[in-house]
Motif scaffolding. Structure first.
Motif, PDB file in Angstrom:
ATOM      1  N   ASN A 212      -3.220   0.150 -10.221  1.00 51.32           N
ATOM      2  CA  ASN A 212      -3.593  -1.274 -10.325  1.00 51.32           C
ATOM      3  C   ASN A 212      -2.348  -2.149 -10.330  1.00 51.32           C
ATOM      4  OD1 ASN A 212      -6.377  -0.946 -10.386  1.00 51.32           O
ATOM      5  ND2 ASN A 212      -6.383  -0.563 -12.600  1.00 51.32           N
ATOM      6  N   LYS A 213      -1.329  -1.686 -11.058  1.00 50.02           N
ATOM      7  CA  LYS A 213      -0.074  -2.435 -11.124  1.00 50.02           C
ATOM      8  C   LYS A 213       0.579  -2.497  -9.738  1.00 50.02           C
ATOM      9  CE  LYS A 213       3.641  -2.847 -14.487  1.00 50.02           C
ATOM     10  NZ  LYS A 213       4.331  -2.256 -15.615  1.00 50.02           N
ATOM     11  N   THR A 214       0.468  -1.404  -9.001  1.00 45.30           N
ATOM     12  CA  THR A 214       1.058  -1.355  -7.656  1.00 45.30           C
ATOM     13  C   THR A 214       0.402  -2.368  -6.735  1.00 45.30           C
ATOM     14  OG1 THR A 214       1.488   0.998  -7.948  1.00 45.30           O
ATOM     15  CG2 THR A 214       1.569   0.161  -5.698  1.00 45.30           C
ATOM     16  N   THR A 215      -0.932  -2.359  -6.679  1.00 43.48           N
ATOM     17  CA  THR A 215      -1.598  -3.271  -5.750  1.00 43.48           C
ATOM     18  C   THR A 215      -1.433  -4.731  -6.188  1.00 43.48           C
ATOM     19  OG1 THR A 215      -3.682  -2.691  -6.844  1.00 43.48           O
ATOM     20  CG2 THR A 215      -3.258  -1.681  -4.706  1.00 43.48           C
ATOM     21  N   SER A 216      -1.194  -4.976  -7.493  1.00 40.72           N
ATOM     22  CA  SER A 216      -0.960  -6.370  -7.876  1.00 40.72           C
ATOM     23  C   SER A 216       0.510  -6.775  -7.702  1.00 40.72           C
ATOM     24  CB  SER A 216      -1.454  -6.655  -9.302  1.00 40.72           C
ATOM     25  OG  SER A 216      -0.788  -5.836 -10.221  1.00 40.72           O
ATOM     26  N   THR A 217       1.413  -5.795  -7.628  1.00 42.43           N
ATOM     27  CA  THR A 217       2.831  -6.105  -7.393  1.00 42.43           C
ATOM     28  C   THR A 217       3.076  -6.472  -5.926  1.00 42.43           C
ATOM     29  OG1 THR A 217       3.522  -4.608  -9.164  1.00 42.43           O
ATOM     30  CG2 THR A 217       5.190  -5.160  -7.508  1.00 42.43           C
ATOM     31  N   PHE A 218       2.401  -5.761  -5.026  1.00 38.65           N
ATOM     32  CA  PHE A 218       2.602  -6.011  -3.595  1.00 38.65           C
ATOM     33  C   PHE A 218       1.433  -6.846  -3.067  1.00 38.65           C
ATOM     34  CE2 PHE A 218       4.563  -1.909  -4.798  1.00 38.65           C
ATOM     35  CZ  PHE A 218       5.872  -2.364  -4.783  1.00 38.65           C
ATOM     36  N   ASP A 219       1.436  -7.143  -1.738  1.00 38.06           N
ATOM     37  CA  ASP A 219       0.389  -8.059  -1.259  1.00 38.06           C
ATOM     38  C   ASP A 219      -0.559  -7.384  -0.277  1.00 38.06           C
ATOM     39  OD1 ASP A 219       1.488  -8.248   1.387  1.00 38.06           O
ATOM     40  OD2 ASP A 219       3.031  -9.585   0.581  1.00 38.06           O
ATOM     41  N   LYS A 220      -1.471  -8.164   0.259  1.00 39.51           N
ATOM     42  CA  LYS A 220      -2.527  -7.560   1.086  1.00 39.51           C
ATOM     43  C   LYS A 220      -1.998  -7.038   2.428  1.00 39.51           C
ATOM     44  CE  LYS A 220      -4.427 -11.973   2.929  1.00 39.51           C
ATOM     45  NZ  LYS A 220      -3.213 -12.323   3.620  1.00 39.51           N
ATOM     46  N   ASN A 221      -0.812  -7.486   2.823  1.00 38.19           N
ATOM     47  CA  ASN A 221      -0.253  -7.008   4.094  1.00 38.19           C
ATOM     48  C   ASN A 221       0.640  -5.784   3.942  1.00 38.19           C
ATOM     49  OD1 ASN A 221      -1.448  -9.179   5.520  1.00 38.19           O
ATOM     50  ND2 ASN A 221       0.195 -10.522   4.766  1.00 38.19           N
ATOM     51  N   THR A 222       0.887  -5.371   2.693  1.00 30.47           N
ATOM     52  CA  THR A 222       1.778  -4.233   2.467  1.00 30.47           C
ATOM     53  C   THR A 222       1.211  -2.964   3.099  1.00 30.47           C
ATOM     54  OG1 THR A 222       2.358  -5.238   0.346  1.00 30.47           O
ATOM     55  CG2 THR A 222       2.983  -2.927   0.666  1.00 30.47           C
ATOM     56  N   GLN A 223       2.094  -2.222   3.782  1.00 28.36           N
ATOM     57  CA  GLN A 223       1.707  -0.892   4.284  1.00 28.36           C
ATOM     58  C   GLN A 223       2.246   0.145   3.309  1.00 28.36           C
ATOM     59  OE1 GLN A 223       1.977   0.186   8.620  1.00 28.36           O
ATOM     60  NE2 GLN A 223       3.519  -1.421   8.558  1.00 28.36           N
ATOM     61  N   TYR A 224       1.424   1.129   2.988  1.00 28.24           N
ATOM     62  CA  TYR A 224       1.837   2.169   2.052  1.00 28.24           C
ATOM     63  C   TYR A 224       1.957   3.504   2.786  1.00 28.24           C
ATOM     64  CZ  TYR A 224       0.304  -1.206  -1.507  1.00 28.24           C
ATOM     65  OH  TYR A 224       0.137  -2.325  -2.290  1.00 28.24           O
ATOM     66  N   ILE A 225       2.960   4.277   2.396  1.00 26.86           N
ATOM     67  CA  ILE A 225       3.121   5.646   2.900  1.00 26.86           C
ATOM     68  C   ILE A 225       2.785   6.561   1.728  1.00 26.86           C
ATOM     69  CG2 ILE A 225       4.795   7.356   3.738  1.00 26.86           C
ATOM     70  CD1 ILE A 225       6.552   4.880   4.620  1.00 26.86           C
ATOM     71  N   CYS A 226       2.010   7.623   1.961  1.00 29.61           N
ATOM     72  CA  CYS A 226       1.785   8.571   0.864  1.00 29.61           C
ATOM     73  C   CYS A 226       2.211   9.973   1.281  1.00 29.61           C
ATOM     74  CB  CYS A 226       0.338   8.547   0.395  1.00 29.61           C
ATOM     75  SG  CYS A 226      -0.835   9.303   1.521  1.00 29.61           S
ATOM     76  N   GLY A 227       2.393  10.834   0.298  1.00 26.44           N
ATOM     77  CA  GLY A 227       2.908  12.173   0.530  1.00 26.44           C
ATOM     78  C   GLY A 227       1.945  13.095   1.268  1.00 26.44           C
ATOM     79  N   HIS A 228       0.656  12.999   0.934  1.00 19.00           N
ATOM     80  CA  HIS A 228      -0.307  13.974   1.460  1.00 19.00           C
ATOM     81  C   HIS A 228      -1.652  13.305   1.738  1.00 19.00           C
ATOM     82  CE1 HIS A 228       2.508  17.096   0.091  1.00 19.00           C
ATOM     83  NE2 HIS A 228       2.610  16.390  -1.030  1.00 19.00           N
ATOM     84  N   ALA A 229      -2.351  13.812   2.779  1.00 19.60           N
ATOM     85  CA  ALA A 229      -3.696  13.316   3.092  1.00 19.60           C
ATOM     86  C   ALA A 229      -4.571  14.488   3.512  1.00 19.60           C
ATOM     87  CB  ALA A 229      -3.637  12.281   4.210  1.00 19.60           C
TER      88      ALA A 229
END
Ligand SMILES: [Zn+2]
Ligand SMILES: [Zn+2]
Length: 299
Positions: A212-229
């Motif tokens: 929750n803190k992450t999505t409120s720190t960045f904005d709606k245009n932020t692209q996220y990379i994650c380790g695994h899918a």
């Protein structure tokens, strides 16, 4: 990856393929072992085995996030050397797990600094000692606490964040501010049951807050990379994917909590085949998140 993208990304042309003999052509077409995808002109991801690697090519030097394994990191290094002759300035580790840091050793003598949260470094040292693998480590030489770390690289500004325990007690979130791209490391398992490392201080309940803190720190245009899918799902995400993962963790704690309250044994709870409310999470080992949540709720 689609073959056409692979050809484009590696700079190979169909004409150059004609020089390969039949066996190596067949091997090449059936088995491209690693892939690079550029998200902007200078920021890309590398995938082969283990956690997704992120990298930034800048006029002042290259910055790499995570290093996979000793046998895959050299492929990334070769690919980057084809793109730039600038030095490797920084290697940032999102956290200590071997599928993100075992490849650090490939950067020995090549990279200026290895950077990580102080807990990540401590975990890396502890695990290497336990596994008697201290001779094949390249440990972080620059660490930071909850205040994070900031570094400029030409027009890009890199800021790391630490929001407390989640997947381990040493996970960083790394933001390329100019491009607005965030590397989450293993703080998101996109549609895949996560590893929750209780031996390294993981916390499911804080993980939910941290997202929750992450999505409120960045904005709606932020692209996220994650380790695994999970199979068929991407490692490039939007805020709504982080929210979906946060709900998965909430559903997980709610489910295990309700089962404990209903008097079920751990063995009974482990028979579950899905987490109610999060049917998209099918891939991976469901017993690991259930075990970790059971431990957390019983302590
Ligand atoms: Zn991982
Ligand atoms: Zn991990």
């Amino acid at each position: 990856m689609q073959r056409r993208n692979f050809l484009r990304n590696t700079g190979l042309t169909l004409a150059s393929l004609a020089f390969l003999n039949k066996e190596s052509l067949a091997a090449f077409l059936s088995d491209p072992t690693w892939k690079i995808k550029m998200l902007t002109d200078d920021i890309g991801i590398f995938s082969e085995k283990g956690g997704t690697i992120g990298f930034l090519l800048s006029k002042t030097g290259t910055v790499v996030i995570d290093a996979q394994f000793p046998e895959t990191a050299p492929h990334l290094i070769e690919e980057i050397k084809k793109k730039t002759d600038k030095p490797f300035n920084f290697l940032i580790n999102t956290h200590h797990h071997g599928d993100h840091t075992a490849g650090n050793i490939a950067f020995k003598g090549l990279v200026g600094h290895v950077v990580a949260h102080e807990n990540s470094k401590a975990n890396q040292e502890r695990v290497a000692k336990e596994q008697k693998k201290e001779d094949v480590q390249l440990y972080p030489d620059m660490t930071y606490d909850a205040k994070g770390w900031m570094q400029e690289a030409d027009k890009e500004k890199i800021q790391t964040y630490y929001f407390g325990p989640g997947h381990t007690d040493g996970d960083s979130i790394i933001h390329f501010q100019h491009a607005n791209i965030v590397h989450m490391g293993d703080l998101v398992f996109n549609r895949r049951h996560p590893f929750i490392d209780k031996t390294a201080g993981a916390s499911v309940s804080n993980w939910i807050k941290l997202l929750n803190k992450t999505t409120s720190t960045f904005d709606k245009n932020t692209q996220y990379i994650c380790g695994h899918a999970g199979p068929g799902y991407d490692v490039i995400l939007k805020a709504e994917d982080l929210k979906a993962y946060g709900s998965y963790l909430e559903n997980l704690l709610k489910f295990v909590g309700a089962e404990i309250k209903a008097g079920k044994t751990k063995e009974d709870i482990l028979k579950a085949t899905e987490i109610p409310g999060s049917p998209e999470w099918k891939d991976g080992d469901i017993t690991r998140p259930i075990n970790a949540s059971y431990q957390e709720l019983n302590s």
